[in-house]
Write a protein that holds these residues in place. Structure first.
Motif, PDB file in Angstrom:
ATOM      1  N   ALA A 258       2.940  -4.133  -5.099  1.00 12.97           N
ATOM      2  CA  ALA A 258       2.922  -2.682  -5.299  1.00 12.97           C
ATOM      3  C   ALA A 258       2.895  -2.346  -6.784  1.00 12.97           C
ATOM      4  O   ALA A 258       2.210  -1.407  -7.210  1.00 12.97           O
ATOM      5  N   ASP A 259       3.628  -3.117  -7.601  1.00 15.50           N
ATOM      6  CA  ASP A 259       3.602  -2.900  -9.045  1.00 15.50           C
ATOM      7  C   ASP A 259       2.198  -3.122  -9.593  1.00 15.50           C
ATOM      8  O   ASP A 259       1.731  -2.363 -10.457  1.00 15.50           O
ATOM      9  N   LEU A 260       1.525  -4.172  -9.119  1.00 19.46           N
ATOM     10  CA  LEU A 260       0.163  -4.448  -9.577  1.00 19.46           C
ATOM     11  C   LEU A 260      -0.778  -3.309  -9.209  1.00 19.46           C
ATOM     12  O   LEU A 260      -1.542  -2.818 -10.061  1.00 19.46           O
ATOM     13  N   TYR A 261      -0.737  -2.870  -7.981  1.00 22.56           N
ATOM     14  CA  TYR A 261      -1.663  -1.828  -7.541  1.00 22.56           C
ATOM     15  C   TYR A 261      -1.366  -0.499  -8.217  1.00 22.56           C
ATOM     16  O   TYR A 261      -2.289   0.265  -8.529  1.00 22.56           O
ATOM     17  N   GLU A 262      -0.106  -0.214  -8.458  1.00 22.43           N
ATOM     18  CA  GLU A 262       0.222   0.989  -9.221  1.00 22.43           C
ATOM     19  C   GLU A 262      -0.418   0.917 -10.600  1.00 22.43           C
ATOM     20  O   GLU A 262      -1.038   1.884 -11.079  1.00 22.43           O
ATOM     21  N   GLU A 263      -0.305  -0.239 -11.234  1.00 20.92           N
ATOM     22  CA  GLU A 263      -0.877  -0.422 -12.565  1.00 20.92           C
ATOM     23  C   GLU A 263      -2.399  -0.331 -12.537  1.00 20.92           C
ATOM     24  O   GLU A 263      -3.018   0.269 -13.427  1.00 20.92           O
ATOM     25  N   LEU A 264      -3.016  -0.907 -11.521  1.00 17.38           N
ATOM     26  CA  LEU A 264      -4.468  -0.863 -11.421  1.00 17.38           C
ATOM     27  C   LEU A 264      -4.973   0.565 -11.290  1.00 17.38           C
ATOM     28  O   LEU A 264      -5.978   0.943 -11.899  1.00 17.38           O
ATOM     29  N   VAL A 265      -4.294   1.368 -10.503  1.00 19.79           N
ATOM     30  CA  VAL A 265      -4.725   2.754 -10.302  1.00 19.79           C
ATOM     31  C   VAL A 265      -4.548   3.556 -11.585  1.00 19.79           C
ATOM     32  O   VAL A 265      -5.415   4.345 -11.971  1.00 19.79           O
TER      33      VAL A 265
ATOM     34  N   VAL B 244       0.836  -1.198   0.000  1.00 20.18           N
ATOM     35  CA  VAL B 244       0.000   0.000   0.000  1.00 20.18           C
ATOM     36  C   VAL B 244       0.872   1.250   0.000  1.00 20.18           C
ATOM     37  O   VAL B 244       0.690   2.167  -0.813  1.00 20.18           O
ATOM     38  N   ARG B 245       1.852   1.283   0.901  1.00 22.50           N
ATOM     39  CA  ARG B 245       2.721   2.456   0.972  1.00 22.50           C
ATOM     40  C   ARG B 245       3.625   2.538  -0.253  1.00 22.50           C
ATOM     41  O   ARG B 245       3.859   3.621  -0.806  1.00 22.50           O
ATOM     42  N   LEU B 246       4.136   1.391  -0.711  1.00 25.43           N
ATOM     43  CA  LEU B 246       5.036   1.389  -1.864  1.00 25.43           C
ATOM     44  C   LEU B 246       4.314   1.826  -3.136  1.00 25.43           C
ATOM     45  O   LEU B 246       4.887   2.541  -3.970  1.00 25.43           O
ATOM     46  N   SER B 247       3.064   1.403  -3.308  1.00 28.32           N
ATOM     47  CA  SER B 247       2.323   1.804  -4.510  1.00 28.32           C
ATOM     48  C   SER B 247       2.023   3.296  -4.478  1.00 28.32           C
ATOM     49  O   SER B 247       2.048   3.966  -5.523  1.00 28.32           O
ATOM     50  N   GLU B 248       1.738   3.835  -3.294  1.00 27.56           N
ATOM     51  CA  GLU B 248       1.510   5.275  -3.186  1.00 27.56           C
ATOM     52  C   GLU B 248       2.762   6.048  -3.586  1.00 27.56           C
ATOM     53  O   GLU B 248       2.696   7.050  -4.316  1.00 27.56           O
ATOM     54  N   GLN B 249       3.912   5.579  -3.113  1.00 28.79           N
ATOM     55  CA  GLN B 249       5.167   6.248  -3.465  1.00 28.79           C
ATOM     56  C   GLN B 249       5.438   6.155  -4.966  1.00 28.79           C
ATOM     57  O   GLN B 249       5.914   7.116  -5.582  1.00 28.79           O
ATOM     58  N   ALA B 250       5.108   5.004  -5.572  1.00 31.38           N
ATOM     59  CA  ALA B 250       5.307   4.844  -7.008  1.00 31.38           C
ATOM     60  C   ALA B 250       4.400   5.789  -7.798  1.00 31.38           C
ATOM     61  O   ALA B 250       4.820   6.370  -8.810  1.00 31.38           O
ATOM     62  N   LEU B 251       3.172   5.958  -7.346  1.00 35.08           N
ATOM     63  CA  LEU B 251       2.255   6.883  -8.017  1.00 35.08           C
ATOM     64  C   LEU B 251       2.746   8.320  -7.897  1.00 35.08           C
ATOM     65  O   LEU B 251       2.635   9.112  -8.840  1.00 35.08           O
ATOM     66  N   GLN B 252       3.301   8.652  -6.744  1.00 36.71           N
ATOM     67  CA  GLN B 252       3.831  10.001  -6.562  1.00 36.71           C
ATOM     68  C   GLN B 252       5.023  10.261  -7.478  1.00 36.71           C
ATOM     69  O   GLN B 252       5.207  11.376  -7.984  1.00 36.71           O
ATOM     70  N   ARG B 253       5.829   9.232  -7.709  1.00 34.61           N
ATOM     71  CA  ARG B 253       6.959   9.391  -8.637  1.00 34.61           C
ATOM     72  C   ARG B 253       6.474   9.640 -10.068  1.00 34.61           C
ATOM     73  O   ARG B 253       7.185  10.221 -10.881  1.00 34.61           O
ATOM     74  N   ARG B 254       5.267   9.174 -10.373  1.00 34.99           N
ATOM     75  CA  ARG B 254       4.657   9.436 -11.670  1.00 34.99           C
ATOM     76  C   ARG B 254       4.062  10.843 -11.738  1.00 34.99           C
ATOM     77  O   ARG B 254       3.542  11.249 -12.775  1.00 34.99           O
ATOM     78  N   GLY B 255       4.089  11.550 -10.622  1.00 32.76           N
ATOM     79  CA  GLY B 255       3.499  12.872 -10.581  1.00 32.76           C
ATOM     80  C   GLY B 255       2.036  12.875 -10.207  1.00 32.76           C
ATOM     81  O   GLY B 255       1.358  13.898 -10.334  1.00 32.76           O
ATOM     82  N   GLN B 256       1.525  11.708  -9.727  1.00 33.08           N
ATOM     83  CA  GLN B 256       0.132  11.614  -9.320  1.00 33.08           C
ATOM     84  C   GLN B 256       0.037  11.789  -7.804  1.00 33.08           C
ATOM     85  O   GLN B 256       0.722  11.093  -7.044  1.00 33.08           O
ATOM     86  N   ALA B 257      -0.830  12.696  -7.375  1.00 33.65           N
ATOM     87  CA  ALA B 257      -0.956  12.994  -5.951  1.00 33.65           C
ATOM     88  C   ALA B 257      -2.005  12.112  -5.286  1.00 33.65           C
ATOM     89  O   ALA B 257      -2.748  12.551  -4.410  1.00 33.65           O
ATOM     90  N   ASP B 258      -2.067  10.848  -5.708  1.00 26.16           N
ATOM     91  CA  ASP B 258      -3.057   9.933  -5.150  1.00 26.16           C
ATOM     92  C   ASP B 258      -2.629   9.462  -3.763  1.00 26.16           C
ATOM     93  O   ASP B 258      -1.439   9.248  -3.498  1.00 26.16           O
ATOM     94  N   ARG B 259      -3.618   9.280  -2.892  1.00 27.58           N
ATOM     95  CA  ARG B 259      -3.366   8.767  -1.548  1.00 27.58           C
ATOM     96  C   ARG B 259      -3.958   7.371  -1.449  1.00 27.58           C
ATOM     97  O   ARG B 259      -5.142   7.162  -1.718  1.00 27.58           O
ATOM     98  N   VAL B 260      -3.115   6.391  -1.084  1.00 30.86           N
ATOM     99  CA  VAL B 260      -3.555   4.999  -1.002  1.00 30.86           C
ATOM    100  C   VAL B 260      -3.801   4.653   0.461  1.00 30.86           C
ATOM    101  O   VAL B 260      -2.909   4.798   1.302  1.00 30.86           O
ATOM    102  N   LEU B 261      -5.006   4.191   0.768  1.00 30.99           N
ATOM    103  CA  LEU B 261      -5.423   3.916   2.136  1.00 30.99           C
ATOM    104  C   LEU B 261      -5.519   2.416   2.369  1.00 30.99           C
ATOM    105  O   LEU B 261      -6.119   1.691   1.569  1.00 30.99           O
TER     106      LEU B 261
END
Length: 420
Positions: free
Chosen positions: A400-407, A125-142
């Motif tokens: 985390a890779d899967l959840y990043e892709e799903l989002v 959960v935390r790793l996917s949030e960090q990966a999304l932020q690196r993409r420039g997405q300000a998504d919050r994963v709960l």
């Protein structure tokens, strides 16, 4: 006469002094034990020495149980990790208000998502949030994970917690369920004395069922006595130890007589029947076949509530289904259209689509990334138990890779890249 009275008074005083001394000794022993337990929690001692495991759960009127807001401590089952539950009742850092410009991603699931075996920073959960932020997405994963959460528990936990303003969903937010394929038709879908489910109610309709509300255990835990007990366990490590011994048994570590294994037993994971049954049930529900069996009606009621309570409010919903490959099928069978794996996966995907729900087949996604069955096993377990149990840090990095892709791919047109 005076002599008799004098002797009685003397005896009484001795008894009082003896009882007082015994009580003082018990109090001193408890204080010493409490101090010792707290010393063992200091780093790095907590990683190897005996410690008191945190008590993280409390009753919930909609779900049956929940993570207690503010609970914290050490989790020592399967692996050791410090755990903190935030003010909203999630295994997340403090949220500090509603989400900003980005979306909120609600990661629902059982103990695989709850992930008490690793630190918060190691969870997918935390790793996917960090990966999304690196993409420039300000998504919050709960992290909405809760140990033992069935599909109804996951849904009603989401509905219960999102009544809080800080967790209130907005159109475009993403809800991701993580469900083992075997849960969809399991008896626990009906609810139990511990958690919510779907079953036939008084008017003959299938709806939410909460038998736990009538249990004495729930009533005790949700009342003043239960609240007092939770307060004591928050303050005392000794109370945590006593509560754990009550739950597992005073002599739980003593060796037990080995049970005789069944010589002809076939692991459920290698049988086609559960997958065939799920494919058939999914087809019946999708086609509105009548009459539906009771397990099929429960699945239908859950899906209808997901659509009504979540999808219809503009949220993107994805269901990650685990275990459809059967655990012992070769990768070659992934391309066989008639295999139980492919049949069940296709039937579920078609059924979910009728409710505007996307589906991700976890096993198919892993295979598409070149992760073999042997490699997938290495993503679970710790130390001598590597290959069995919950996700280890390597497993969390893969998920985390899967959840990043799903989002990233939550539009209907992109669903095919989400684990198909």
């Amino acid at each position: 006469m005076k002599t008799v009275h004098s002797r009685c008074r003397l005896t009484f005083r001795r008894v009082v002094r003896g009882a007082g001394g015994l009580l003082a000794g018990l109090v001193l022993a408890c204080l010493l034990f409490e101090g010792l337990l707290r010393l063992t929690e200091l780093p790095p001692a907590w990683k190897v020495l005996p410690v008191a495991q945190a008590n993280l759960y409390a009753p919930d009127p909609l779900v049956g149980y929940r993570l207690r807001p503010g609970a914290h401590g050490l989790w020592i089952t399967e692996n050791r990790a410090p755990v903190t539950i935030n003010a909203e009742g999630l295994r997340n850092p403090p949220l500090n208000g509603p989400a900003g410009v980005g979306r909120q991603v609600y990661a629902l699931g059982d103990s695989m998502v709850e992930a008490l075996q690793v630190t918060d920073g190691e969870t997918f959960v935390r790793l996917s949030e960090q990966a999304l932020q690196r993409r420039g997405q300000a998504d919050r994963v709960l992290n909405f994970g809760l140990s033992g959460a069935t599909p109804p528990v996951q849904l009603w936990r989401f509905l219960s917690l999102t009544r809080q303003a800080v967790l209130s969903p907005r159109p475009g937010d993403v809800v991701i369920f993580s469900i083992s394929y075997s849960d969809f038709l399991a008896p626990e879908m009906a609810g139990t004395g511990e958690f919510v489910g779907y079953d036939r109610n008084a008017d003959g309709q299938i709806g939410p069922n909460r038998p736990f509300l009538a249990s004495r255990g729930y009533q005790m835990r949700s009342g003043p006595v239960g609240e007092a007990i939770y307060q004591v366990m928050d303050l005392s490590r000794l109370a945590l130890v006593l509560n754990q011994r009550k739950n597992v048994g005073l002599l739980a570590e003593l060796p037990k007589a080995a049970s005789k294994p069944a010589a002809t037993a076939i692991p459920d994971a290698c049988q086609a029947n559960p997958r065939q049954a799920l494919a058939t049930a999914a087809g019946h529900v999708r086609q509105a076949a009548t009459p539906l069996s009771l397990p099929e009606q429960r699945l239908q009621a859950w899906l209808d509530d997901v659509r009504k309570q979540v999808v219809s409010h503009g949220l993107k919903v994805v269901v990650v289904v685990r275990g459809l490959s059967g655990g012992c099928l070769s990768p070659d069978e992934a391309v066989q259209e008639a295999s139980p794996w492919r049949s069940a996966s296709a039937a579920l995907r078609d059924l979910f689509a009728t409710r505007d729900i996307q589906m991700a087949d976890l096993d198919q996604w892993l295979l598409s990334r070149g992760i073999t069955r042997a490699q997938e096993s290495s993503l679970h377990g710790f130390g001598a138990a590597l290959g069995y149990g919950h996700l280890n840090p390597d497993g969390h990095r893969v998920w985390a890779d899967l959840y990043e892709e799903l989002v990233v791919n939550t539009s209907p047109a992109a669903c095919g890249s989400c684990g198909g």
